[in-house]
Structures are given as C-alpha cells and as structure tokens.
Write an enzyme that holds these catalytic residues in place. Structure first.
Site, PDB file in Angstrom:
ATOM      1  CG  HIS A   1     -13.025  -9.195  39.687  1.00 32.10           C
ATOM      2  ND1 HIS A   1     -11.856  -8.503  39.850  1.00 32.10           N
ATOM      3  CD2 HIS A   1     -13.412  -8.929  38.421  1.00 32.10           C
ATOM      4  CE1 HIS A   1     -11.548  -7.844  38.748  1.00 32.10           C
ATOM      5  NE2 HIS A   1     -12.488  -8.095  37.864  1.00 32.10           N
TER       6      HIS A   1
ATOM      7  N   GLY B   1     -14.858  -1.884  23.469  1.00 25.13           N
ATOM      8  CA  GLY B   1     -14.181  -3.034  22.883  1.00 25.13           C
ATOM      9  C   GLY B   1     -12.678  -3.013  23.101  1.00 25.13           C
ATOM     10  NE  ARG B   2     -10.753  -6.887  26.925  1.00 29.10           N
ATOM     11  CZ  ARG B   2     -11.995  -7.352  26.969  1.00 29.10           C
ATOM     12  NH1 ARG B   2     -12.789  -7.219  25.926  1.00 29.10           N
ATOM     13  NH2 ARG B   2     -12.458  -7.964  28.049  1.00 29.10           N
ATOM     14  N   GLY B   3     -10.806  -0.539  23.283  1.00 28.69           N
ATOM     15  CA  GLY B   3     -10.223   0.493  22.432  1.00 28.69           C
ATOM     16  C   GLY B   3     -10.442   0.286  20.959  1.00 28.69           C
TER      17      GLY B   3
ATOM     18  CE1 TYR C   1      -9.252  -5.090  37.128  1.00 26.92           C
ATOM     19  CE2 TYR C   1     -10.015  -2.929  37.817  1.00 26.92           C
ATOM     20  CZ  TYR C   1     -10.252  -4.143  37.213  1.00 26.92           C
ATOM     21  OH  TYR C   1     -11.499  -4.410  36.692  1.00 26.92           O
TER      22      TYR C   1
ATOM     23  N   PRO D   1     -16.829  -0.987  27.284  1.00 27.62           N
ATOM     24  CG  PRO D   1     -17.465   1.180  27.929  1.00 27.62           C
ATOM     25  CD  PRO D   1     -16.674  -0.011  28.392  1.00 27.62           C
TER      26      PRO D   1
END
Length: 327
Positions: free
Chosen positions: A124, A206-208, A56, A204
């Site tokens: 990962h 859905g990417r917003g 990241y 959780p």
C-alpha cells in the site's frame, strides 16, 4: 466494455474502488446493501477489477467485498493491499511490509475476502524500514504458494519500482492520477512503460470534486477525511471550484457529465491505464462506466490538458510523507 492489460493481467478498462463504501467518506458504512448492489451491478456491466485494502475500515471493507463476491469470485480480478497496518508490533500509524507482517496480513485478507487467492496484491505504501527486495521476495514466495497471483506497488517512486521489478515482475502500480494530479507523468509513467508495468489510477475524480457535485465541505460528515484535505479547504476550494467550471464547459460540448469527461480524458492517456473510480451507489456507478462511451476531440483533450492546476496538495501532510515521488 473494452479490456486492456496491466502487465500480463487482463482487466476491463474501468474498475471499481470500494473504499468509500466502508471508510473515509460521508455515508461510509451506512448502507451495505446498496454497496453490495453496486458491486453486483458493476459485474453485470463488465467491470472485472475490484479494489479494496485491509486498512479500509480497517478490515470492514474487505469483509463487505467478500460478502458481495460470494458466488461471483470467478468474474473478478480481486485486488487488495497490505502494509498500512503493522502486524508485528510496530504500533499505530507505522508502515509495515516486513516478511512476517505480510504473511499475517495475507492470511487475514484471504479469510475476510472468502477466497483462496488474491489476484493482485499491492504494497500500500513503501515501508522505509524494510528493504523492498525483502518485501518482494516474500510476495514471490506467496505466488509460488498460490496465495497471490500478481504483485503491485502503490505510490512508489522510480528507484523503488526498478529495484522491486528486478526481484520479481511487478504487474501494476497504483497511484493517484487525474486531471488535477499528474505528477506520475514525467518519470513514473515512462518507467512503467519501459518495464511493461500497468498503471491503476485511484481518485480519478479528484475525490468527487471533478464531478461538479461538491460546492462546500458543509456537505460532508464530521469524520469525512476530505475535511482535512488541502484541496477542499479555504481559498484552495474556491480556486478549485473555478477549475471545475472548465471541465463543465467541455462536458456541455459533448453532452456528458463533468465526471464522465474527467474519466474519458484519463482513458486517452494510454491503454495501460485503468481508473478505479469509487462509489457506493448504483446510479453513480452507471454514470462512471458510461465514460467509456464518451469521445473527446483533439481540441477538447488539449483544453483539458491545460486545465487550471489544482491548488493544494492532494493529501494531507502526514499522507504526503508516505508518497515517494512527492519527496
């Protein structure tokens, strides 16, 4: 907040994903002070599981988390991940979970996080060029050396999970899981429960998209990786926005936001599942954690179980190739 177990690791039932503070999404890296306030507020509200990864940024998110946790380390179950960056010369974009690569990765993570141990250290993505037995054997050595305390996998398939667990107990699997991404349910979740492994659910919301606050990719910066995500493109997005309306209908019934309903549904799936919604804002964090108080009726859960499936894969093609259970 209620606590649950990932294997034998005690954590609060909702964690915090920190990726978007530094990487991948619109506004990443633009307000580290607010991101640090968000982490501190999470601790005040009882969150214990804080999740990051060396990739990241790369690296900048671990550095940010390390600054935020200075003086708070004993309040946190700190999780990070290795394997998306090669430290042995394999080159950009090559997975690397070789023993030598892991040992370089862990030292870098420990330094950036400002800690002498990592509570939960994940592979990962599964490295096809390194036997999982070699990877887990190295991680078991790091446990014996006190550098890590628990081993995790991410997006591993059933055969890999079994082989890994036979070498050393696996504490948690982290994979995508939401109202719209349920492919872990048929095989992976039953296997985890057979072996006593917990499940950490990333994305959780859905990417917003499941929050009901996204209507168009015009809201995103040019480098936001959702612009290349199939669920956010063309007709898929329009289809998926109609599905969000179904979540909004349940939200109206219970007096909650769509995002809270999506998280509350996930919490009904089992006490061995811990979602880690990500945010870089205190207000959104507080909204997410309030999902712990949302109670859904059996009828509402059944309605959400039958939610119109999402259109489009949940990652782009290159990322999907790294996910074992999708093959």
């Amino acid at each position: 907040m209620k606590h649950v177990k990932l294997g034998d690791l005690d954590v609060a039932r909702i964690g915090l994903g920190t990726m978007g503070m530094s990487f991948a999404y619109t506004g990443a890296g633009s307000d580290d002070a607010e991101s640090i306030r968000t982490i501190h507020r999470a601790l005040d509200l009882g969150v214990t599981l804080i999740d990051t990864a060396e990739v990241y940024g790369p690296y900048t998110n671990e550095e940010l988390v390390g600054r935020a946790l200075k003086g708070h380390r004993d309040q946190v179950v700190l999780a990070t991940k290795f394997g998306m960056i090669s430290h042995t010369g394999r080159g950009p974009g090559r997975l690397d979970s070789s023993p030598a690569g892991i040992r370089t990765a862990v030292e870098g993570s420990l330094r950036r996080l400002g800690t002498d141990h990592i509570d939960l250290y994940y592979q990962h993505r599964v490295d096809p060029d390194t036997p999982i037995e070699d990877t887990i054997g190295t991680l078991a050595e790091l446990i014996a050396e006190g550098k890590i305390r628990h081993i995790g996998l991410s997006e591993a398939g059933p055969a890999t999970i079994r082989r890994a667990h036979a070498v050393h107990p696996i504490t948690a699997l982290q994979s995508e899981y939401s109202l719209w991404t349920r492919d872990a349910e048929p095989q992976v979740l039953p296997l985890l429960r057979e072996l006593g492994i917990g499940f950490v659910a990333y994305s959780p919301l859905g990417r917003g998209l499941l929050t009901g606050t996204i209507g168009s990719t015009d809201q995103f910066d040019a480098d936001d990786n959702r612009r290349s995500n199939p669920r956010f493109t063309g007709e898929n997005l329009q289809h998926n926005l109609r599905g969000v309306e179904e979540v909004k209908a349940v939200a109206a019934q219970v007096g909650a936001t769509p995002g809270q309903v999506a998280l509350a549904w996930l919490l009904t799936r089992g006490e061995d599942i811990v979602p880690i919604p990500g945010t870089k804002r205190v207000s959104r964090l507080e909204e997410n954690l309030a999902a712990d108080l949302v109670e859904l009726t059996a009828e509402q859960i059944a309605s959400l179980d039958d939610l119109t499936p999402a259109a489009g894969e949940h990652h782009n093609e290159a990322q999907m190739r790294m996910i074992e259970r999708s093959r």
